[in-house]
Design a protein around this motif. Structure first.
Motif, PDB file in Angstrom:
ATOM      1  N   VAL A 280       4.781  -1.568   6.626  1.00 40.97           N
ATOM      2  CA  VAL A 280       4.314  -1.043   5.440  1.00 40.97           C
ATOM      3  C   VAL A 280       5.432  -0.888   4.492  1.00 40.97           C
ATOM      4  O   VAL A 280       6.616   0.043   4.830  1.00 40.97           O
ATOM      5  N   CYS A 299       1.615   2.593  -1.289  1.00 37.89           N
ATOM      6  CA  CYS A 299       2.260   1.835  -0.197  1.00 37.89           C
ATOM      7  C   CYS A 299       1.372   0.509  -0.095  1.00 37.89           C
ATOM      8  O   CYS A 299       0.156   0.583  -0.297  1.00 37.89           O
ATOM      9  N   ALA A 301       0.728  -3.258   2.570  1.00 35.44           N
ATOM     10  CA  ALA A 301       0.963  -3.821   3.880  1.00 35.44           C
ATOM     11  C   ALA A 301       0.759  -5.302   3.604  1.00 35.44           C
ATOM     12  O   ALA A 301      -0.332  -5.655   3.166  1.00 35.44           O
ATOM     13  N   GLY A 306       0.714  -3.574   8.847  1.00 35.02           N
ATOM     14  CA  GLY A 306      -0.150  -2.455   8.525  1.00 35.02           C
ATOM     15  C   GLY A 306      -1.239  -2.202   9.527  1.00 35.02           C
ATOM     16  O   GLY A 306      -1.999  -1.458   9.277  1.00 35.02           O
ATOM     17  N   THR A 310      -1.127   4.339   9.230  1.00 35.37           N
ATOM     18  CA  THR A 310      -0.039   4.361   8.485  1.00 35.37           C
ATOM     19  C   THR A 310      -0.019   5.868   7.607  1.00 35.37           C
ATOM     20  O   THR A 310      -1.069   6.124   7.326  1.00 35.37           O
ATOM     21  N   CYS A 312       1.206   7.957   4.357  1.00 32.47           N
ATOM     22  CA  CYS A 312       1.708   7.548   3.173  1.00 32.47           C
ATOM     23  C   CYS A 312       1.932   8.804   2.247  1.00 32.47           C
ATOM     24  O   CYS A 312       1.044   9.784   2.210  1.00 32.47           O
TER      25      CYS A 312
END
Length: 338
Positions: A280, A299, A301, A306, A310, A312
């Motif tokens: 990512v 963010c 991917a 991804g 994840t 962010c």
């Protein structure tokens, strides 16, 4: 497409006090690891109560010019980013479950990042107590089958692709005292007398692409006219369980800050994104005054990246125009996942 809103990110009249605290007391590490630049990471213990303990962690020989994160994270193998981290991203300086260590952070990190101890010759160290537990409320479980968690340092979000600060100490989890072999084989020479096979089968279906946010309000620090208000957006967690490897994008857009005293244009808000996850990429830094007239990437991917979870986040900077009137202002930051 999923949309989450962080409402009323207001410039308030009192500042936010951030403190990482000081740590002291002798302890000898019984677990350690070395990094690619000769760094040494040591921990006072590596067999830990899964319910949680505070572990003394020290580091020496780190590059003073490179900020790092210190946390407990899931190892993905040598040369790969260890992620996710237990407890997610914390760039507020208020949690001892993750530390941001830097002697030259960006302006919004001053007072939040913990500075290195200067060891001379451009090298630095640290001596901190890290709060460690096996499971968090975001779905990370270090005791799950096939999961190896590590006490971990990595380059901070200003050098997201730099693996030169990666150092990992594998941890194990206590399972109780007593005889380490409570049911030994009374006759080690005896073996099984029969065996049988069974064929196991399973159908796997794809899940969803979803977004969750750890809170819906952010209070920026107080600022004078012509100054800059700072803060940290609440962590946004993207979960991709589709199994399609098609990638995704998370963008943010904010409206004007309004209040009884007037308006501060949305373009005065800037941010510095950070992300942890498989492949990512955090979005680019947006400076106050050139900011959110249009949507900006938090963010992303790419295809094949991804999957899983994840986290962010972003440091926020609001430039207060010289013509602004004193008062309280608020705006809505909208995150859109697609």
């Amino acid at each position: 497409m999923s949309t989450m809103k962080l409402r009323r990110a207001a410039v308030v009249v009192t500042g936010m006090a951030l403190a990482l605290g000081s740590l002291a007391g002798p302890a000898l590490a019984d677990a350690g690891a070395s990094g690619p630049e000769g760094q040494t990471l040591t921990a006072a213990k590596a067999e830990i109560d899964p319910a949680g303990e505070s572990i003394r962690v020290t580091g020496t020989g780190y590059d003073l010019n490179k900020g790092i994160y210190l946390a407990l994270c899931v190892s993905n193998g040598a040369g790969q980013v260890a992620t996710p981290c237990v407890g997610g991203i914390d760039m507020t300086g208020q949690s001892h479950g993750m530390y941001w260590i830097s002697s030259n952070p960006p302006p919004y990190g001053v007072g939040i990042a913990k500075p290195y101890t200067d060891e001379g010759n451009g090298k630095g160290g640290f001596d901190l107590n890290l709060d460690v537990k096996a499971v968090d409320d975001q779905g990370t479980d270090c005791t799950a089958a096939g999961v190896q968690c590590v006490i971990y340092t990595r380059a901070d979000h200003t050098r997201g692709g730099d693996r030169s600060q990666d150092v990992q100490i594998p941890v194990t989890w206590k399972t109780g005292g007593g005889d380490p072999d409570p049911d030994p084989d009374p006759d080690p020479g005896s073996g099984p007398v029969a065996s049988a096979d069974q064929t196991l089968s399973v159908n796997v279906t794809g899940g969803a692409l979803s977004l969750s946010v750890a809170g819906n309000a952010v209070a920026l620090s107080a600022a004078t006219v012509g100054g800059t208000a700072t803060g940290q957006m609440n962590t946004a967690t993207v979960t991709d369980q589709r199994g399609s490897a098609s990638g995704w994008s998370l963008v943010g857009q904010v409206g004007d800050f309004t209040g009884d005293a007037g308006t501060i244009p949305a373009a005065q808000l800037g941010w510095t994104p950070a992300a942890t996850g498989d492949g990512v990429t955090p979005g680019g830094t947006v400076q106050p005054g050139t900011g959110f007239g249009t949507a900006a990437a938090l963010c992303t991917a790419a295809a094949g990246k991804g999957a899983g979870t994840t986290d962010c986040g972003a440091g926020l900077n609001l430039g207060i125009p010289s013509g602004a009137k004193p008062g309280s202002y608020s705006a809505t930051l909208t995150l859109t996942l697609s």
